[in-house]
Write a protein that holds these residues in place. Structure first.
Motif, PDB file in Angstrom:
ATOM      1  N   ARG A  68       0.614  -1.247   0.082  1.00  0.00           N
ATOM      2  CA  ARG A  68      -0.165  -0.156  -0.165  1.00  0.00           C
ATOM      3  C   ARG A  68       0.751   1.494   0.148  1.00  0.00           C
ATOM      4  O   ARG A  68       0.756   2.189  -0.517  1.00  0.00           O
ATOM      5  N   ASN A  82      -4.533  -0.002   6.332  1.00  0.00           N
ATOM      6  CA  ASN A  82      -4.456  -1.428   6.124  1.00  0.00           C
ATOM      7  C   ASN A  82      -5.558  -2.587   5.894  1.00  0.00           C
ATOM      8  O   ASN A  82      -6.393  -2.036   5.710  1.00  0.00           O
ATOM      9  N   ILE A  84      -6.977  -5.051   7.088  1.00  0.00           N
ATOM     10  CA  ILE A  84      -8.282  -5.271   8.018  1.00  0.00           C
ATOM     11  C   ILE A  84      -9.325  -4.225   7.952  1.00  0.00           C
ATOM     12  O   ILE A  84     -10.364  -4.625   7.540  1.00  0.00           O
ATOM     13  N   THR A  85      -8.955  -2.957   7.915  1.00  0.00           N
ATOM     14  CA  THR A  85      -9.919  -1.922   7.981  1.00  0.00           C
ATOM     15  C   THR A  85     -10.589  -1.977   6.566  1.00  0.00           C
ATOM     16  O   THR A  85     -11.926  -1.685   6.474  1.00  0.00           O
ATOM     17  N   ILE A 118     -18.949  -2.292  13.828  1.00  0.00           N
ATOM     18  CA  ILE A 118     -17.493  -1.950  14.336  1.00  0.00           C
ATOM     19  C   ILE A 118     -16.636  -3.116  14.350  1.00  0.00           C
ATOM     20  O   ILE A 118     -17.027  -4.046  15.196  1.00  0.00           O
ATOM     21  N   VAL A 119     -15.396  -2.977  13.956  1.00  0.00           N
ATOM     22  CA  VAL A 119     -14.447  -4.033  14.174  1.00  0.00           C
ATOM     23  C   VAL A 119     -14.135  -4.055  15.693  1.00  0.00           C
ATOM     24  O   VAL A 119     -13.741  -3.206  16.206  1.00  0.00           O
ATOM     25  N   PHE A 122      -9.678  -8.938  15.622  1.00  0.00           N
ATOM     26  CA  PHE A 122      -9.223  -9.552  14.348  1.00  0.00           C
ATOM     27  C   PHE A 122      -8.158 -10.421  14.573  1.00  0.00           C
ATOM     28  O   PHE A 122      -7.357 -10.383  15.768  1.00  0.00           O
ATOM     29  N   SER A 289      25.567  -0.753  12.704  1.00  0.00           N
ATOM     30  CA  SER A 289      25.299  -2.315  12.373  1.00  0.00           C
ATOM     31  C   SER A 289      24.063  -2.656  12.223  1.00  0.00           C
ATOM     32  O   SER A 289      23.876  -4.147  11.992  1.00  0.00           O
TER      33      SER A 289
ATOM     34  N   ARG B  34      20.839  -5.927  14.090  1.00  0.00           N
ATOM     35  CA  ARG B  34      20.789  -7.280  13.503  1.00  0.00           C
ATOM     36  C   ARG B  34      21.809  -8.297  13.635  1.00  0.00           C
ATOM     37  O   ARG B  34      21.766  -9.498  13.853  1.00  0.00           O
ATOM     38  N   LYS B 162       9.087  12.692  13.754  1.00  0.00           N
ATOM     39  CA  LYS B 162      10.519  12.409  13.354  1.00  0.00           C
ATOM     40  C   LYS B 162      11.510  13.104  14.243  1.00  0.00           C
ATOM     41  O   LYS B 162      12.480  12.618  14.751  1.00  0.00           O
ATOM     42  N   LYS B 318      -8.095 -13.372  27.050  1.00  0.00           N
ATOM     43  CA  LYS B 318      -9.157 -13.782  26.153  1.00  0.00           C
ATOM     44  C   LYS B 318     -10.696 -13.542  26.898  1.00  0.00           C
ATOM     45  O   LYS B 318     -11.553 -12.643  26.580  1.00  0.00           O
ATOM     46  N   MET B 329      -4.915  -6.992  22.224  1.00  0.00           N
ATOM     47  CA  MET B 329      -4.222  -7.602  21.217  1.00  0.00           C
ATOM     48  C   MET B 329      -2.937  -8.309  21.476  1.00  0.00           C
ATOM     49  O   MET B 329      -2.187  -7.573  22.255  1.00  0.00           O
ATOM     50  N   GLU B 339       8.496  -7.147   9.533  1.00  0.00           N
ATOM     51  CA  GLU B 339       7.979  -5.839  10.098  1.00  0.00           C
ATOM     52  C   GLU B 339       6.696  -5.470   9.386  1.00  0.00           C
ATOM     53  O   GLU B 339       5.772  -4.909  10.196  1.00  0.00           O
ATOM     54  N   ASN B 343       3.428  -4.017  11.501  1.00  0.00           N
ATOM     55  CA  ASN B 343       2.894  -2.657  11.250  1.00  0.00           C
ATOM     56  C   ASN B 343       1.587  -2.701  11.119  1.00  0.00           C
ATOM     57  O   ASN B 343       0.528  -1.995  11.470  1.00  0.00           O
ATOM     58  N   THR B 344       1.020  -3.634  10.107  1.00  0.00           N
ATOM     59  CA  THR B 344      -0.256  -3.969   9.839  1.00  0.00           C
ATOM     60  C   THR B 344      -1.281  -4.003  11.136  1.00  0.00           C
ATOM     61  O   THR B 344      -2.349  -3.297  11.084  1.00  0.00           O
ATOM     62  N   ARG B 345      -0.754  -4.759  11.841  1.00  0.00           N
ATOM     63  CA  ARG B 345      -1.516  -5.174  13.174  1.00  0.00           C
ATOM     64  C   ARG B 345      -1.617  -4.093  13.900  1.00  0.00           C
ATOM     65  O   ARG B 345      -2.828  -3.777  14.490  1.00  0.00           O
ATOM     66  N   GLU B 347      -1.510  -0.803  13.061  1.00  0.00           N
ATOM     67  CA  GLU B 347      -2.564   0.051  12.559  1.00  0.00           C
ATOM     68  C   GLU B 347      -3.827  -0.319  12.689  1.00  0.00           C
ATOM     69  O   GLU B 347      -4.680   0.266  12.926  1.00  0.00           O
ATOM     70  N   ALA B 348      -4.021  -1.785  12.202  1.00  0.00           N
ATOM     71  CA  ALA B 348      -5.401  -2.122  12.388  1.00  0.00           C
ATOM     72  C   ALA B 348      -6.054  -2.056  13.935  1.00  0.00           C
ATOM     73  O   ALA B 348      -7.359  -1.711  13.977  1.00  0.00           O
ATOM     74  N   PHE B 349      -5.234  -2.428  15.081  1.00  0.00           N
ATOM     75  CA  PHE B 349      -5.637  -2.272  16.152  1.00  0.00           C
ATOM     76  C   PHE B 349      -5.845  -0.748  16.655  1.00  0.00           C
ATOM     77  O   PHE B 349      -7.028  -0.520  17.086  1.00  0.00           O
ATOM     78  N   ASP B 351      -6.949   1.332  14.526  1.00  0.00           N
ATOM     79  CA  ASP B 351      -8.109   1.769  13.812  1.00  0.00           C
ATOM     80  C   ASP B 351      -9.441   1.132  14.637  1.00  0.00           C
ATOM     81  O   ASP B 351     -10.478   1.998  14.611  1.00  0.00           O
ATOM     82  N   LEU B 352      -9.174  -0.092  15.045  1.00  0.00           N
ATOM     83  CA  LEU B 352     -10.197  -0.671  15.579  1.00  0.00           C
ATOM     84  C   LEU B 352     -10.770   0.156  16.884  1.00  0.00           C
ATOM     85  O   LEU B 352     -11.981   0.336  17.273  1.00  0.00           O
ATOM     86  N   LYS B 355     -12.266   3.442  15.973  1.00  0.00           N
ATOM     87  CA  LYS B 355     -13.757   3.233  15.785  1.00  0.00           C
ATOM     88  C   LYS B 355     -14.549   2.747  16.981  1.00  0.00           C
ATOM     89  O   LYS B 355     -15.757   3.208  16.813  1.00  0.00           O
ATOM     90  N   ARG B 356     -14.085   2.229  17.718  1.00  0.00           N
ATOM     91  CA  ARG B 356     -14.822   1.503  18.917  1.00  0.00           C
ATOM     92  C   ARG B 356     -15.396   2.905  19.819  1.00  0.00           C
ATOM     93  O   ARG B 356     -16.473   2.805  20.152  1.00  0.00           O
TER      94      ARG B 356
END
Lengths: 316, 365
Positions: A68, A82, A84-85, A118-119, A122, A289, B34, B162, B318, B329, B339, B343-345, B347-349, B351-352, B355-356
């Motif tokens: 994306r 993302n 999911i959304t 609403i999510v 996930f 490094s 690394r 940054k 749970k 999460m 990575e 990052n996706t998780r 971001e999605a979290f 968002d979640l 929204k909630r």
């Protein structure tokens, strides 16, 4: 003339491009194989859009999928979201009362739990590819069956062969073993579908509150055998939306539309981008490094973006 | 004697100053990278937990810089950390390095060892000086923790995220070059000043997320993929349930009763876990409830792959999430962690939960 909104989902296996109108109705969709060359594929897709629709009527752009950010750099996206959304937004657009979304794509699978639009929860698969599209592709190849016939063959079987689906490697050797025993092809295929579903439910779906209406989307949703196996396992009807294969892109387009409307303009660079040359150069930064792999994207001679470094020395 | 120790978040900064105050020469391990991880993976049992591997990498990299003595804490807590000192000593010796190990176990494990090891650290310093230095070390740990937390708070509101990262990078870079406590305190003060001068957007309403889980993965940014920075960049205010300050407060300063903060967590966890389940499993469950009670929007549990206590906590969380209607999460990290997926998780979290929050506001209104 109507305004259109562009949504692109750059995944590991496929790149999907859609156009929607003001009412979120699908105008155009294109499913392309990414083949590890996302930039070229985006250009191919945009070229087709340009040829088909001529002038630029695109008023908003959204991107999603693992590529994306790259897609956004090239296209000029209004919203970068993302998966999911994006998937959730697209499903809610089809069925506002959806409670569970099962999404299985080329290399990843997810479950999204929705309550009251609403999510709320996930999960995504982690490092295991058992139970994803790539795995099915490979097994179809081994069985000498076209992947598009795979699901129909599974439905023809009335005698299941149990296949170990915990791990892609073991599933494959178990399947070969069953072949050698002389089981017929359609029974093995049905067994494979069930193994995939079992694996999904005990991995990604573990501990999740799966309630109907359940929507099934992503490339694998084309497979009737898998859909049937889900219905048997869950005891509920599984809804496959009409545009199951491009739901992520539709979600991105809807989000792009909302964003461009709220900001009052679009960042879209226009349909001419397919005529430009993009060069990606990677180099290893030796500043410390960490040895970050920095990527630089150039449009003709202009550097569009640099990213991949941890410290921020290169990126902009 | 050139002392080194493994990385544990920002403890190295205070640890270095503390040992220097006692007159030791200190070789702080190079920042985890690394390369550190690669050395660790190559020389550790494959199924061992991630911190073990990073520690091995830290030792080798310090030895390459001249360290000859390794200082670590032991543990008899029912988690594999208790095996670290013994296994790591054998591994390092089998690799052909002739180094001393000073293992600080609780005095309950044998008072003589405890006394001897403390004596090695005290060296030629007087007991008064030692006590003073311990107090100073606590102060320094608290100061560095507070600075990290300040950076998290500023980042959530900062216009240019940054800028905050660069200030903190500068701090870490300069901190190893300081000598003793005074120079370090001056540095911390000047960095704090810089952070307070970062331009912020006071209209940002940040989401509040607590980071809970296994202590090492919570506080070591290299291992948790800089989760604090990543969330901060998404306008999230982050707080960690465990920090070196909180740990010392509970295990050393408030010994044997434990700190009020940790005891609160035990009480909160009680309906779910009554006894110790090893490591910080019980604390993790308590922390989740704690963050819910103080009005946080969600928590993220971070654990290294196959960390036993946290796996217990994970399954209990749970029920906590369901009972309290609270977003939780879990993120598992190991050397294979990609990575992009991480990052996706995140971001999605975020968002979640945003929204909630919107959703619940609409319903109330």
């Amino acid at each position: 003339m109507d305004n259109f909104y562009l949504g692109i989902d750059v995944g590991s296996v496929s790149t999907n491009i859609v156009l929607i109108d003001e009412k979120n109705e699908l105008i155009y969709k294109k499913y392309l194989r990414t083949q590890g060359k996302p930039i070229d594929i985006i250009k191919v897709g945009i070229e087709e859009v340009a040829n088909k629709f001529g002038e630029n009527r695109i008023q908003g752009v959204g991107t999603t999928g693992s590529g994306r950010h790259l897609a956004s750099i090239i296209l000029g996206a209004d919203e970068v979201k993302n998966e999911i959304t994006s998937h959730a937004v697209a499903s809610l657009n089809v069925r506002p009362d959806v409670k569970t979304i099962i999404e299985i794509g080329g290399q990843d699978s997810k479950i999204i739990i929705i309550r009251d639009g609403i999510v709320v929860d996930f999960a995504m698969n982690t490092v295991c590819a058992a139970g994803t599209g790539s795995f099915l592709d490979r097994q179809a190849l081994r069985l000498g069956v076209d992947i598009s016939e795979f699901g129909d063959l599974a439905l023809m079987s009335d005698n299941t062969v149990r296949i170990a689906g915990r791990c892609a490697v073991f599933a494959e050797s178990d399947m070969i073993h069953k072949q050698q025993l002389g089981h017929n092809q359609k029974d093995i295929i049905k067994g494979l579908c069930q193994a995939l579903v079992r694996n999904y439910l005990s991995n990604v779906g573990k501990g999740k509150d799966i309630k109907p209406p359940i929507m099934f989307q992503g490339g694998v949703a084309a497979n009737k055998g898998i859909r049937k196996a889900f219905e048997n396992e869950l005891g509920e009807e599984i809804i496959v939306p009409e545009n199951f294969d491009v739901m992520g892109a539709i979600g991105a387009a809807i989000l792009g539309k909302e964003k461009s409307k709220s900001q009052g303009y679009t960042n879209f660079k226009g349909l001419d981008i397919y005529k430009k040359d993009y060069n990606v150069k990677g180099f290893e930064c030796e500043g410390c490094s960490n040895l970050c792999e920095v990527l630089e994207i150039k449009e003709n001679e202009n550097t569009l973006a640099r990213y991949g470094d941890k410290c921020g020395k290169w990126s902009f | 004697m050139k002392i080194t120790f493994p990385h544990l978040g920002n403890v190295y900064i205070a640890g270095k100053a503390f040992l220097e105050e006692l007159g030791h020469e200190v070789v702080p391990p190079p920042t985890c990278s690394r390369r550190t991880l690669e050395i660790g993976i190559k020389n550790s049992p494959e199924m061992m937990c991630l911190p073990f591997k990073v520690f091995i990498g830290n030792y080798i990299e310090s030895i390459e810089k001249g360290a000859d003595t390794i200082l670590i804490t032991g543990s008899c807590g029912p988690c594999r950390f208790g095996l670290y000192s013994l296994m790591q000593r054998d591994i390092i010796r089998n690799m052909g390095y002739d180094v001393n190990f000073i293992v600080l176990d609780s005095f309950k494990e044998g008072f003589k060892d405890f006394k001897d090891n403390i004596a090695k650290i005290i060296g030629s310093a007087s007991l008064v000086k030692f006590t003073k230095s311990v107090k100073l070390a606590m102060k320094l740990i608290k100061m560095t923790d507070d600075l990290t937390q300040l950076s998290n708070e500023v980042r959530a509101y900062a216009i240019n995220k940054k800028e905050v990262n660069m200030i903190m990078d500068k701090f870490y870079e300069k901190a190893v070059l300081t000598y003793g406590a005074k120079e370090l305190i001056d540095l911390i003060k000047s960095i704090e000043e810089e952070l307070r001068n970062v331009k912020i957007d006071k209209y940002i309403k940040p989401l509040k997320i607590g980071i809970i889980g296994e202590i090492y993965t919570i506080i070591e940014p290299f291992v948790n993929q800089e989760v604090e920075r990543k969330l901060g960049e998404l306008n999230v205010l982050v707080d960690k349930s465990l920090t070196p300050t909180k740990w010392f407060d509970h295990h050393v300063l408030s010994y044997p009763f434990g700190s009020k903060y940790e005891n609160t967590k035990f009480k909160l966890a009680k309906p779910y876990i009554e006894d110790m389940v090893g490591g910080h499993g019980r604390e993790t469950v308590g922390s989740a409830i704690y963050y819910k009670n103080i009005g946080y929007d969600g928590v993220i549990q971070i654990l290294p792959l196959n960390c036993m206590p946290e796996i217990v906590a994970k399954s209990v969380l749970k029920s906590v999430a369901r009972d309290l209607n609270f977003p939780i999460m879990t993120l598992v990290v190991d050397e294979m962690t990609g990575e992009a997926g991480f990052n996706t998780r995140l971001e999605a979290f975020t968002d979640l939960i945003s929204k909630r929050k919107e959703g619940s506001r609409i319903k109330i209104g």
